[in-house]
Write a protein that holds these residues in place. Structure first.
Motif, PDB file in Angstrom:
ATOM      1  N   GLN A   1       0.934  -1.277   0.183  1.00  0.00           N
ATOM      2  CA  GLN A   1       0.077   0.220  -0.160  1.00  0.00           C
ATOM      3  C   GLN A   1       0.825   1.201   0.008  1.00  0.00           C
TER       4      GLN A   1
ATOM      5  N   PHE B   1       0.809   3.981  -2.944  1.00  0.00           N
ATOM      6  CA  PHE B   1       0.526   5.523  -2.735  1.00  0.00           C
ATOM      7  C   PHE B   1       1.581   6.349  -3.355  1.00  0.00           C
TER       8      PHE B   1
ATOM      9  N   ILE C   1     -10.002  -0.497   3.523  1.00  0.00           N
ATOM     10  CA  ILE C   1      -9.258   0.549   3.127  1.00  0.00           C
ATOM     11  C   ILE C   1      -9.573   1.860   4.135  1.00  0.00           C
TER      12      ILE C   1
ATOM     13  N   GLU D   1      -8.048   1.221   7.632  1.00  0.00           N
ATOM     14  CA  GLU D   1      -6.809   1.607   7.461  1.00  0.00           C
ATOM     15  C   GLU D   1      -6.334   3.032   7.446  1.00  0.00           C
ATOM     16  N   VAL D   2      -7.166   3.969   6.747  1.00  0.00           N
ATOM     17  CA  VAL D   2      -7.136   5.441   6.713  1.00  0.00           C
ATOM     18  C   VAL D   2      -7.507   5.837   8.113  1.00  0.00           C
TER      19      VAL D   2
ATOM     20  N   SER E   1      -4.705   2.380  -4.075  1.00  0.00           N
ATOM     21  CA  SER E   1      -4.066   3.389  -3.823  1.00  0.00           C
ATOM     22  C   SER E   1      -5.022   4.812  -4.067  1.00  0.00           C
TER      23      SER E   1
ATOM     24  N   TYR F   1      -7.756   4.980  -1.542  1.00  0.00           N
ATOM     25  CA  TYR F   1      -7.125   5.281  -0.126  1.00  0.00           C
ATOM     26  C   TYR F   1      -6.740   6.640  -0.457  1.00  0.00           C
TER      27      TYR F   1
END
Length: 873
Positions: free
Chosen positions: A555, A559, A575, A578-579, A608, A611
């Protein structure tokens, strides 16, 4: 106005005079040129030039197939005086029966002794073309009937007025018969295995001759003869030597013979254009030249008289229009250049393209255009002098910059049209300096930028007579420069991000190699422990932690790099988690961050970029609230859009979508700027606090994924952005246990190459445990040597991408040179530039990213062996 334009361009009002003069002079020249053409003046010049070009070009090689069978002085001494008895032609045909064809330049019009033997020989060997000709009475004379019906062709030649032979007509129409030339008849026989005999000649009546009398001579298919050289260019052998068997029959194989008389004292030759001394060329050599032109297609094509004269007239008119605009040495140089160009062009066309364009009329056109052009030029110059003042004023007014000329007292004495459009007022408002120079000013009244240049005005005695001011509007360039400065700052920031991405890639490569070793040794340790052992559970957790680490690295790379991954179905909920986890460690404690990641909602996209959408929206919400306490809420849910629930500004088709909402409790978006929030570089933040690209980038990503974005905002209540992405179909995902399972036993002999000792050791042990026969090495050069010794022994090759002595790509190319169909699996910890197309070009069968489980590697090996070229895993 510059001197060049003054002398060269046609000024307003000159067109009628210029057109009338050119038309009158052009008509005079065309009449004179026509009279000279009728008198044959140009024909004589063109014929002389034609002959001169041949001499200038020099000798060229004739076709090697053609050989002249010459009845020379030696033959007459041996066989008797001319004409020799016809009984000798039968053994001649017998001896040369291997030849591709024979062209006779000898006339056999009357019956003679020996015709019976000659006839029988012609019947046995029908590859000889007999000659027909036109007698002095103007009738066609064919070979004697006592020779049967052999193929025929005419050898009729018509010299020019000076006696030089330059042309041949390949079709002769006479006495109601259409007869091809001997050379074309032989060529047709060799290429189509057929040729016209006397009783097969095509009959042509008067209607087919465009009303011409039945017994008139017509010649068509006219071609100019391309002489290869002076007399003696073609190789020649004596007729008597052939009869005496001095040449074996195989000597004539693949040869084309031209039979004719070369002995001196018999008038059988013609003047050729090749020699300056007007040397004569024997008729048989002339026929050989015509035949050679057909064989190598080097005959000289000509331009028809109508086209030639039309082109000459157009050339003269164009040259006259051009030359009339030049005078003095320029006109002479132009005329000389045109004369040389016409001459050189005609020579090149003749020598290299075998195309004859007579240059005489073009030379006359150059001379006439130069003379008449000078006359027109002199008349026009008088009119131009009177027009000069008016043109200067017109040019002065056409300048976009404002020009103002002032006297010593500062009063305007002359200015152009642009000065009356506000420049005078700008100059008065901002004043003027006493010294020459320039300055840039901003006029608030007009909201525009100006550049003012001031020059000293000189009098006749050199003293100051005032000043000259040039006022230029530079508003557009100034604002463009300001935008470029802002974009340069954005580019600098982007380059910094690229550097970070490159650093992340290098770290990721080393870290993935470490993870690969950890996962390999863990899998080996797990295989040695029974499933009910507590240690096996701990090792399972180690593998899960390694898997999460690998996904985290992936990831970060996705990104940091510019090029997006290939889009695939993915779940939005992980996702979002994770953010949220990332932002909780960076946001101040005054901001409360909550999320409802939904269920198993899936979209097709680049993780990505999804994200980045969430990160941009959450960051924008945080920046909107500033240092004030607030709350950010992220919600994911699936919705169905139909025609009744469509929102006008969404631009969505009916169907299922995943809605991602990011809401904040900030001050909201003011009404006056809501229409500009998605514009690039638009920001309400202070300089250095934002780029104005966050929402614009988010909008672009959403549109590229086939979705839409909108927002609801109320001042002092907050803003909520809604992102709609097309929902993907649910897919079954394999569990970690499936990826780690041993699976079925696999068979095959593998060559494993990696410069990391621990990866070679774990890979060999794990693949051996699956049933493979593995030979492993840390040296790619040693691996190449082993493969060269036993190329058919291995079923597949597994190689790392980045190795010290040789990259995996270079190793794959060298392996493919040894064995083109060897399956190759490329393992890499960071395949930034590796795509399926690049893998195909390098000969890679499958690309697999580190770290991986051994079963994943086994699947990649099986795909490579089954022929899945260039796949990425």
């Amino acid at each position: 106005m510059g001197a060049k334009n003054f002398q060269g361009d046609i000024l307003p009002g000159e067109e009628p005079l210029f057109g009338r003069r050119c038309l009158a002079l052009g008509l005079i020249f065309l009449v004179v040129a026509g009279l000279l053409d009728v008198m044959g003046f140009f024909n004589g010049i063109d014929d002389y030039t034609y002959d001169f070009f041949f001499r200038l070009r020099g000798t060229t090689d004739p076709p090697q197939q053609i050989l002249i069978a010459a009845i020379d002085e030696k033959s007459l001494e041996t066989l008797g005086r001319w004409p020799i008895e016809r009984k000798y032609y039968a053994p001649f045909l017998e001896q040369t029966k291997e030849a591709l064809g024979i062209l006779s330049d000898i006339i056999f019009a009357e019956p003679a002794m020996g015709d019976k033997l000659f006839k029988e020989a012609l019947a046995r060997f029908p590859h000889m073309i007999l000659a027909a000709y036109v007698n002095r009475s103007g009738h066609l004379v064919l070979p004697a009937s006592s020779l049967g019906h052999p193929p025929v062709g005419h050898v009729h030649i018509e010299p020019g007025m000076d006696g030089v032979v330059r042309e041949i007509c390949h079709t002769l129409i006479l006495d109601g018969k259409e007869l091809p030339s001997a050379a074309s008849s032989l060529y047709k026989f060799m290429t189509e295995d057929e040729s016209a005999t006397p009783n097969q000649l095509k009959s042509v009546d008067s209607h087919g001759l465009n009303g011409a009398p039945l017994y008139s001579i017509l010649q068509t298919q006219k071609r100019r003869i391309n002489y290869y050289g002076p007399p003696g260019t073609f190789p020649s052998i004596s007729f008597s030597d052939i009869l005496e068997n001095r040449y074996p029959q195989d000597y004539f194989k693949n040869k084309i013979l031209v039979l004719g008389l070369t002995a001196a004292g018999v008038d059988q030759d013609h003047l050729s254009c090749f020699s300056q001394n007007r040397n004569r060329m024997a008729g048989v050599e002339l026929q050989a030249t015509i035949l050679g032109n057909i064989l190598d297609r080097s005959y000289i094509r000509t331009m028809g008289p109508i086209r030639h004269r039309t082109l000459g007239a157009l050339f003269f008119l164009v040259t006259l229009l051009w030359m009339s605009k030049r005078s003095g040495s320029r006109a002479l140089m132009t005329g000389a250049a045109l004369f040389i160009g016409v001459t050189g062009g005609a020579f090149v066309l003749l020598s290299f393209f075998h195309f004859w364009v007579p240059p005489g009329i073009f030379w006359a056109g150059v001379a006439g255009a130069q003379i008449f052009g000078h006359i027109v030029h002199l008349e026009i110059m008088g009119q131009r002098l009177a027009q000069a003042r008016q043109d200067w004023q017109t040019s002065f007014d056409a300048i976009d910059d404002a020009i103002i000329i002032k006297d010593k007292l500062g009063q305007p004495v002359l200015f152009n049209r642009a000065a009356s459009s506000g420049a005078m007022e700008v100059l008065e408002r901002h004043g003027q300096t006493e010294n020459p120079g320039h300055a840039q000013i901003f006029d608030p009244k007009l909201d525009q930028y100006f550049e003012i240049q001031q020059f000293s005005r000189q009098g006749k005695d050199g003293s100051s007579a005032g000043s000259v001011h040039v006022v230029r509007n530079i508003t557009e360039s100034t604002r463009l420069r300001q935008q470029q400065t802002a974009m340069q700052e954005q580019l600098s920031q982007s380059e910094k991000m690229d550097a970070i991405g490159a650093l992340a890639g290098g770290i990721a490569h080393d870290f993935n190699n470490i993870l690969s070793a950890i996962m390999g040794y863990t899998q080996l340790a797990k295989d040695e422990i029974q499933d009910n052992n507590k240690a096996a559970e701990y090792l399972e957790k180690v593998l899960k932690a390694c898997s999460r680490s690998a996904e985290l690295i992936s990831q970060i790379l996705s990104f940091s790099r510019k090029s997006p991954k290939e889009r695939a179905p993915l779940m939005v909920g992980p996702i979002v988690k994770e953010v949220i986890q990332l932002l909780k460690s960076t946001l101040p404690p005054t901001i409360t961050l909550t999320a409802d990641p939904g269920g198993n909602e899936m979209v097709t996209g680049d993780p990505s970029q999804i994200y980045q959408i969430l990160l941009n929206l959450c960051t924008n919400a945080f920046q909107a609230m500033g240092n004030q306490p607030g709350k950010i809420t992220v919600t994911v849910k699936g919705i169905e859009v139909d025609r009744q629930t469509l929102v006008p500004d969404l631009e969505l088709l009916p169907g299922k979508y995943v809605q991602i909402s990011v809401a904040d409790t900030g001050p909201g978006i003011p009404e006056k700027i809501r229409g500009r929030v998605f514009e690039p570089y638009f920001t309400t933040k202070e300089k250095g606090s934002g780029t104005g690209l966050g929402l614009a980038t988010t909008h672009g990503i959403v549109k590229n994924h086939g979705g839409s974005i909108r927002f609801d905002s109320s001042e002092n209540k907050g803003t909520c952005f809604h992102v709609y992405l097309p929902q993907a179909e649910q897919i079954e995902t394999s569990s970690l246990a499936d990826e780690q399972g041993k699976g079925q036993q696999a068979l095959g002999r593998l060559l494993l190459v990696d410069d990391q000792e621990e990866l070679v050791e774990t890979g060999r042990e794990l693949l051996t445990g699956l049933g493979y026969e593995v030979e492993a090495t840390t040296c790619p050069e040693q691996a190449l040597k082993d493969f060269q010794n036993r190329p058919e022994f291995f079923d597949a090759v597994i190689t790392d991408l980045h190795m010290k002595k040789m990259t995996g790509i270079l190793l794959a190319e060298k392996l493919r040179r040894v064995r083109k169909d060897i399956p190759i699996v490329l393992c890499t910890g960071y395949n930034y530039a590796m795509t399926e197309e690049a893998a195909n070009q390098a000969g890679i069968s499958v690309v697999i990213n580190k770290p991986f489980f051994v079963t994943q590697l086994s699947k990649a090996i099986q795909k490579a062996i089954r022929g899945h070229q260039g796949q990425l895993i």
